[in-house]
Design a protein around this motif. Structure first.
Motif, PDB file in Angstrom:
ATOM      1  N   ARG A 206       0.809  -1.219   0.000  1.00 39.26           N
ATOM      2  CA  ARG A 206       0.000   0.000   0.000  1.00 39.26           C
ATOM      3  C   ARG A 206       0.838   1.263   0.000  1.00 39.26           C
ATOM      4  O   ARG A 206       0.387   2.312  -0.470  1.00 39.26           O
ATOM      5  CB  ARG A 206      -0.918   0.006   1.220  1.00 39.26           C
ATOM      6  N   GLY A 207       2.025   1.188   0.553  1.00 41.03           N
ATOM      7  CA  GLY A 207       2.874   2.364   0.609  1.00 41.03           C
ATOM      8  C   GLY A 207       4.261   2.011   1.075  1.00 41.03           C
ATOM      9  O   GLY A 207       4.479   0.953   1.692  1.00 41.03           O
ATOM     10  N   VAL A 208       5.221   2.886   0.782  1.00 42.53           N
ATOM     11  CA  VAL A 208       6.607   2.655   1.173  1.00 42.53           C
ATOM     12  C   VAL A 208       7.282   3.981   1.478  1.00 42.53           C
ATOM     13  O   VAL A 208       6.990   5.000   0.834  1.00 42.53           O
ATOM     14  CB  VAL A 208       7.380   1.882   0.068  1.00 42.53           C
ATOM     15  N   VAL A 209       8.165   3.960   2.470  1.00 38.98           N
ATOM     16  CA  VAL A 209       9.004   5.115   2.805  1.00 38.98           C
ATOM     17  C   VAL A 209      10.444   4.635   2.825  1.00 38.98           C
ATOM     18  O   VAL A 209      10.749   3.603   3.429  1.00 38.98           O
ATOM     19  CB  VAL A 209       8.630   5.719   4.168  1.00 38.98           C
ATOM     20  N   VAL A 210      11.316   5.373   2.157  1.00 38.99           N
ATOM     21  CA  VAL A 210      12.739   5.031   2.093  1.00 38.99           C
ATOM     22  C   VAL A 210      13.558   6.168   2.682  1.00 38.99           C
ATOM     23  O   VAL A 210      13.342   7.341   2.340  1.00 38.99           O
ATOM     24  CB  VAL A 210      13.186   4.774   0.644  1.00 38.99           C
ATOM     25  N   ILE A 211      14.494   5.832   3.564  1.00 37.67           N
ATOM     26  CA  ILE A 211      15.482   6.785   4.080  1.00 37.67           C
ATOM     27  C   ILE A 211      16.860   6.230   3.754  1.00 37.67           C
ATOM     28  O   ILE A 211      17.211   5.121   4.178  1.00 37.67           O
ATOM     29  CB  ILE A 211      15.337   6.994   5.592  1.00 37.67           C
TER      30      ILE A 211
END
Length: 258
Positions: A232-237
């Motif tokens: 549904r969603g992704v966050v990358v750091i």
């Protein structure tokens, strides 16, 4: 997860300070920790459910260890495992998650255990948060904010992911190439994935993180994430940069989370 030794025990696992814990706080819930061999859970629920949690952890471990006894390669393969419809549900969930993300089934083990235990605890508690090595299954009745733990990154715990009421439960799993003991061939400080399936979120976070070695890899990795059905969603750091896609709402963290 180690091979079975012939009897089940709940001896404490080797404990390292888990500074990422309490990334999600839900007011009014009771927190407790359950450790069974290598499995170390932090649980939040309407009331103390330690014995119930321990029972379900042992059940999950029994299914996984039993399957590994029959198929030792299951524990070490880094490639997709053939579908096994007759296997225990937690095994089929791990296999399906690995196949969807293109990784081995053990890439989904922490998320699969968190969800398996969490859904069983929902028989005793209206709200549940189960954290297993940074991978979280949660079912809450109101929005919560999860802090993004990214080790030594300047963005560590500066950004939160706001999650609305979670309906029948969701998975929020994080993979890192710079933090923790999980296998990753990438160098991202954090790859956080949201999915209805906690096992899939875990496997997808690993698969996406494996693709990131420099900041130039971030956008191609997110493009890959978009192709994983169920994400549904992704966050990358990574490299001091942050990128996000999908059904995620980022908020600055100010003081206590939750």
């Amino acid at each position: 997860m180690k091979r079975r030794s012939g009897r089940r025990s709940c001896a404490p696992a080797d404990y390292r300070e888990r500074t990422y814990r309490q990334r999600v706080g839900c007011a009014g819930l009771v927190s407790f920790r359950v450790v069974c061999q290598e499995t170390d859970l932090l649980v939040q629920a309407d009331r103390l459910l330690e014995s119930e949690t321990r029972e379900h952890v042992l059940g999950c471990r029994g299914h996984i260890e039993g399957y590994i006894n029959c198929f030792p390669d299951f524990a070490t393969t880094l490639v997709m495992w053939a579908e096994q419809p007759a296997a225990p549900k937690i095994i089929t969930n791990m296999i399906a998650a690995g196949r969807a993300a293109g990784v081995g089934p053990m890439a989904a083990v922490a998320g699969a255990v968190a969800e398996c235990v969490g859904r069983e605890l929902l028989k005793h508690s209206r709200q549940v948060v189960v954290e297993n090595g940074g991978d979280i299954f949660l079912k809450t009745e109101r929005p919560v904010v999860a802090g993004l733990f990214a080790g030594n990154s300047p963005l560590n715990m500066k950004i939160g992911l706001r999650l609305p009421g979670t309906n029948d439960g969701i998975g929020l799993c994080t993979s890192s190439g710079t933090v923790g003991h999980s296998l990753s061939t990438g160098t991202a400080d954090a790859v956080c994935v949201v999915s209805r399936s906690c096992a899939l979120a875990d496997a997808a976070a690993t698969a996406i993180g494996n693709r990131i070695r420099t900041s130039r890899d971030i956008q191609p990795a997110i493009a890959f994430a978009k192709r994983i059905a169920g994400v549904r969603g992704v966050v990358v750091i990574a490299d001091g940069q942050l990128a996000a896609w999908g059904q995620v709402e980022l908020v600055p963290l100010k003081g206590k989370k939750g």
